[in-house]
Motif scaffolding. Sequence first.
Motif, short mmCIF file in Angstrom:
data_model
loop_
_atom_site.label_atom_id
_atom_site.label_comp_id
_atom_site.label_asym_id
_atom_site.label_seq_id
_atom_site.Cartn_x
_atom_site.Cartn_y
_atom_site.Cartn_z
N ALA A 374 -7.40 5.73 -13.85
CA ALA A 374 -6.13 5.00 -13.90
C ALA A 374 -6.05 3.95 -12.81
CB ALA A 374 -4.96 5.98 -13.77
N ILE A 375 -6.90 4.10 -11.78
CA ILE A 375 -6.93 3.16 -10.65
C ILE A 375 -8.38 2.73 -10.47
CG2 ILE A 375 -6.52 2.88 -8.19
CD1 ILE A 375 -4.36 5.00 -8.39
N PRO A 376 -8.65 1.45 -10.31
CA PRO A 376 -10.04 1.00 -10.16
C PRO A 376 -10.73 1.67 -8.98
CG PRO A 376 -8.58 -0.85 -10.54
CD PRO A 376 -7.70 0.34 -10.33
N GLU A 377 -12.01 1.93 -9.15
CA GLU A 377 -12.82 2.56 -8.10
C GLU A 377 -12.82 1.65 -6.86
OE1 GLU A 377 -14.99 5.77 -6.72
OE2 GLU A 377 -14.19 5.52 -8.74
N GLY A 378 -12.68 2.28 -5.70
CA GLY A 378 -12.73 1.54 -4.43
C GLY A 378 -11.42 0.95 -3.98
N THR A 379 -10.35 1.20 -4.72
CA THR A 379 -9.05 0.61 -4.35
C THR A 379 -8.62 1.06 -2.97
OG1 THR A 379 -8.37 0.46 -6.67
CG2 THR A 379 -6.62 0.44 -5.01
N PHE A 380 -8.87 2.32 -2.62
CA PHE A 380 -8.38 2.86 -1.35
C PHE A 380 -9.46 2.99 -0.30
CE2 PHE A 380 -5.70 4.82 -4.73
CZ PHE A 380 -4.53 4.15 -4.44
N ARG A 381 -10.69 2.63 -0.62
CA ARG A 381 -11.80 2.87 0.32
C ARG A 381 -11.59 2.06 1.60
NH1 ARG A 381 -15.84 1.81 -2.88
NH2 ARG A 381 -15.87 3.97 -3.64
N ASN A 382 -11.59 2.80 2.72
CA ASN A 382 -11.42 2.22 4.06
C ASN A 382 -10.10 1.47 4.23
OD1 ASN A 382 -13.96 3.15 5.00
ND2 ASN A 382 -14.97 1.40 4.03
N LYS A 383 -9.11 1.82 3.44
CA LYS A 383 -7.79 1.19 3.55
C LYS A 383 -6.79 2.15 4.18
CE LYS A 383 -9.05 -2.56 1.40
NZ LYS A 383 -8.58 -2.89 0.06
N VAL A 384 -5.83 1.57 4.84
CA VAL A 384 -4.68 2.33 5.31
C VAL A 384 -3.65 2.33 4.19
CG1 VAL A 384 -2.86 2.49 7.04
CG2 VAL A 384 -5.13 1.65 7.69
N VAL A 385 -3.30 3.51 3.73
CA VAL A 385 -2.40 3.63 2.59
C VAL A 385 -1.01 3.98 3.10
CG1 VAL A 385 -1.95 4.74 0.39
CG2 VAL A 385 -4.30 4.39 1.15
N LEU A 386 -0.08 3.09 2.81
CA LEU A 386 1.31 3.29 3.21
C LEU A 386 2.08 3.82 2.01
CD1 LEU A 386 3.62 2.91 5.27
CD2 LEU A 386 3.84 0.57 4.44
N VAL A 387 2.66 5.00 2.16
CA VAL A 387 3.34 5.68 1.06
C VAL A 387 4.85 5.69 1.35
CG1 VAL A 387 3.51 7.79 -0.30
CG2 VAL A 387 1.31 7.12 0.69
N GLY A 388 5.63 5.33 0.35
CA GLY A 388 7.08 5.33 0.54
C GLY A 388 7.78 4.87 -0.72
N GLY A 389 9.06 4.52 -0.57
CA GLY A 389 9.87 4.14 -1.71
C GLY A 389 9.79 2.65 -2.01
N LEU A 390 9.65 2.32 -3.29
CA LEU A 390 9.68 0.94 -3.75
C LEU A 390 10.85 0.66 -4.67
CD1 LEU A 390 5.92 0.16 -4.54
CD2 LEU A 390 7.24 -0.55 -2.55
N SER A 391 11.31 1.66 -5.37
CA SER A 391 12.38 1.47 -6.33
C SER A 391 13.73 1.43 -5.63
CB SER A 391 12.36 2.60 -7.35
OG SER A 391 13.50 2.54 -8.19
N LEU A 392 14.66 0.71 -6.25
CA LEU A 392 16.03 0.71 -5.74
C LEU A 392 16.62 2.11 -5.75
CD1 LEU A 392 17.45 -2.51 -7.44
CD2 LEU A 392 16.70 -2.25 -5.08
N GLY A 393 16.10 2.95 -6.65
CA GLY A 393 16.61 4.31 -6.75
C GLY A 393 16.30 5.16 -5.54
N THR A 394 15.36 4.75 -4.71
CA THR A 394 15.04 5.52 -3.50
C THR A 394 15.96 5.16 -2.35
OG1 THR A 394 13.43 3.88 -2.75
CG2 THR A 394 12.62 5.62 -4.20
N SER A 395 16.84 4.16 -2.55
CA SER A 395 17.83 3.75 -1.55
C SER A 395 17.19 3.26 -0.26
CB SER A 395 18.80 4.91 -1.22
OG SER A 395 19.46 5.34 -2.38
#
Length: 804
Positions: A374-395
């Motif tokens: 579902a996600i191309p190979e290597g998308t996250f390799r050696n990356k800093v992944v920031l996880v959080g809310g993007l939708s307006l529903g997350t306020s």
Amino acid sequence: MKPFLRVLALRLRNSWKFMLLVAVLATGSAALCQKYDLLRMSDAELGAYDQGLTFFTGGHPRSRDVVIVGIDDKTLQGIRDNEQYVRNYGVYPYSRNLWARVFEHLVDQGARAIVFDGVMDERGTDESNDLALAQVLEERGIPLTLGFNINAGQPALPRVEPVNRLPQVPTPRPAPAPEASPASAEGEDFVEAAPTGVATGDNFDDFVETEGAPPLTREEVARALAFPVHHSGLTLPTLEQTSSDDGSRLMRHPVQPLPGLVRTTPGFGLVVLEEDEDGRLRRTRFAYSDGANTYATLSLAAAADILGAERVELTPGKLKLGSRELPINPDGSAELDFGGAWKDRFEALSVYAVLEDWARREEHRTKGTAYVPAIPEGTFRNKVVLVGGLSLGTSDVKATPFQSDSPGLVKHAVMLEALLSGGFITEAPFWASLLLTFGVALFSVMLITLMRAPALEIAWPLLLFFGLFLITGLFLEHGRVHVLSAMPIYAGEVASLSAIAFNHMFANRERERLRQAFNRFLDKTLVDQLVEQQKLPSLEGETREITAFFSDIRGFSSFSERFKDDPKALVALLNRYLTRVSSVLMAHGACLDKYIGDAVVCLFGAPLDMPDHAVRACHAALAVRDEVDALRAELQKEGLPDVYTRIGLNSAEMFVGNFGSEHLLDYTAIGDGMNLASRLEGANKAYGSVIMIGPRTYELAREHIEARELDRVKVAGKEEAVTVYELLARAGELPAAKRTTVERYHRALALYREARFEEAALVLEEALAADAEDGPSGALLARCRRYALNPPPLPFDGVASLEK
């Protein structure tokens, strides 16, 4: 060009003190407004900064270090529509085992570090899910930096010696049991397989950490949350806030995360709002203090772990993170270099996509089915992944200079990018902005004061705004330096307005000087009109076409002889005459030049512009003739001498201005045109006329007057003959009898020029028989009779001489 430069040099010499004073005062007032936020200077500065930021600093390339995984609308809807996902993770806010899956999968895909923009300080409804997350973090060594909150109601943590717990290398993922097969998002039912040792469902007692684990102490919490920040020469901002009840200052303290996470999460960072007064995110402070311990912000704590820094060093103007040094503001803050809209800067993926990718990989690993990522190979390799809310529903929506509805995690993304491979925007030293302010104020006042151009007075305030916008924008674009712009704009506008006021005061002084200079020569209404002209006359001298007026009393020498024993009576009579004549002239727009005994000299068309100066002069001369006739009748009744007056008018290009010496200056005109006007006045005696006008005057006024051609004459010093005319009346006001006399004169003049003197004499005799008082007819008749007896040399040109 040199005269213009000399004028500028003179203006500079005369006004430099004023210009310097205005620049200093404008700079000082702008600095006070900036310091104490008078006139809402901070709002103006923030607005100017936002405009410069969006116009000049957009278009940064997409980040190579940071990837965003967010709870977007697709995540909210996708999980809600998937019954199995709802059973496993609930609805938003999701249970912690969802994050265990997400973090584990990101590490498996080669993520360098994970930063979670959120807090986990409240127990879930199913504590086994909380423990499952802690188990995954501990067993896999997930390089996670988790946010923590602060609250004024929390007890203070004890002071500790903080140590940065650097994350360990993640352990390889153990092979899953073959019988554990998750379903894909298409909806196939499954029971989620938990990692080894993780409790699921009701098997809470299987979680090994609960067996014999010592209770979590306050010191342990403080050591986990506090961060070693050395801040030599800086005072860190505190976590105080103002109470909404009584306005008192309350210290906020960290809220303890879940106990299992305190021991298993390698890094914690402070999640704190850093909005400006208008609610926009523009800047950040890197560390805070509650009076006991120092706490790094979420992005700084994450960057320190990623770079392997055991501590952070903050000094005025510099941030040191391991071997990496970054310039910051002297107070320990920095502006965020957003570089454009967040979607253009950072690759953003859905949490739902990560879950889907994890499910497909699990199915492939356990069942051996084909894997369609579902996600191309290597998308996250050696990356800093920031996880959080993007939708307006997350306020979690914040405003930035680029967008008013950006997700809050964009701030952390921009900070991480800057800390790892970019940089921040720093404020220029205040002295530099102050120097720019002074330079702008001085240049503004000098430009307007020296140039004195009305168009510039209007255009410069606008050019000033756009010019400073360009200058400060280029500093932002190429130097990542925020030079204050509202302060120099304010100073420049104040200096400009002061210079404009000075110019107007100067113009008023010039007007008053002109008023005083011309009040003696012009009618008051004309003086007012003169000073209101947009183009003031040049007293230094200029060439223009005007009409000169000369008048004189016939036989003034004999006239004054009668008063040799009573000079006061002579003066009284002469003043009476001059007052009456001058009043008439000024009423018609004349500028009185001078009195020469009984003679009156005036100008029409200077200093006041008069396109109809010749017409005005002719009408004024006729009015003077009528006024003198009335005065003669009065003097005759009083037994006083006659004041018969002759007048000469001539229009020509003349040089007008102030002439004289350093002791006495007089506004007058010089040139051949003035000489001819004087000679025409004297020539009236030879022709028996009252008002004689030159050829240019007749040409300009012929539609408005009645006149007869008198003769063609030569003036002293000139070879070219000119035609002179007698002014008789306004257009349409000449009596019929006089008109007949004029026609006969013109016939006789034509015969005279053909040297037919006897025939001309007969016509003139006929004219005099009807109008015995017509002086020009009598004068021409005498000349015709003389030439009839003594013919002139041939060829005869009919030109008379005005040598005398």
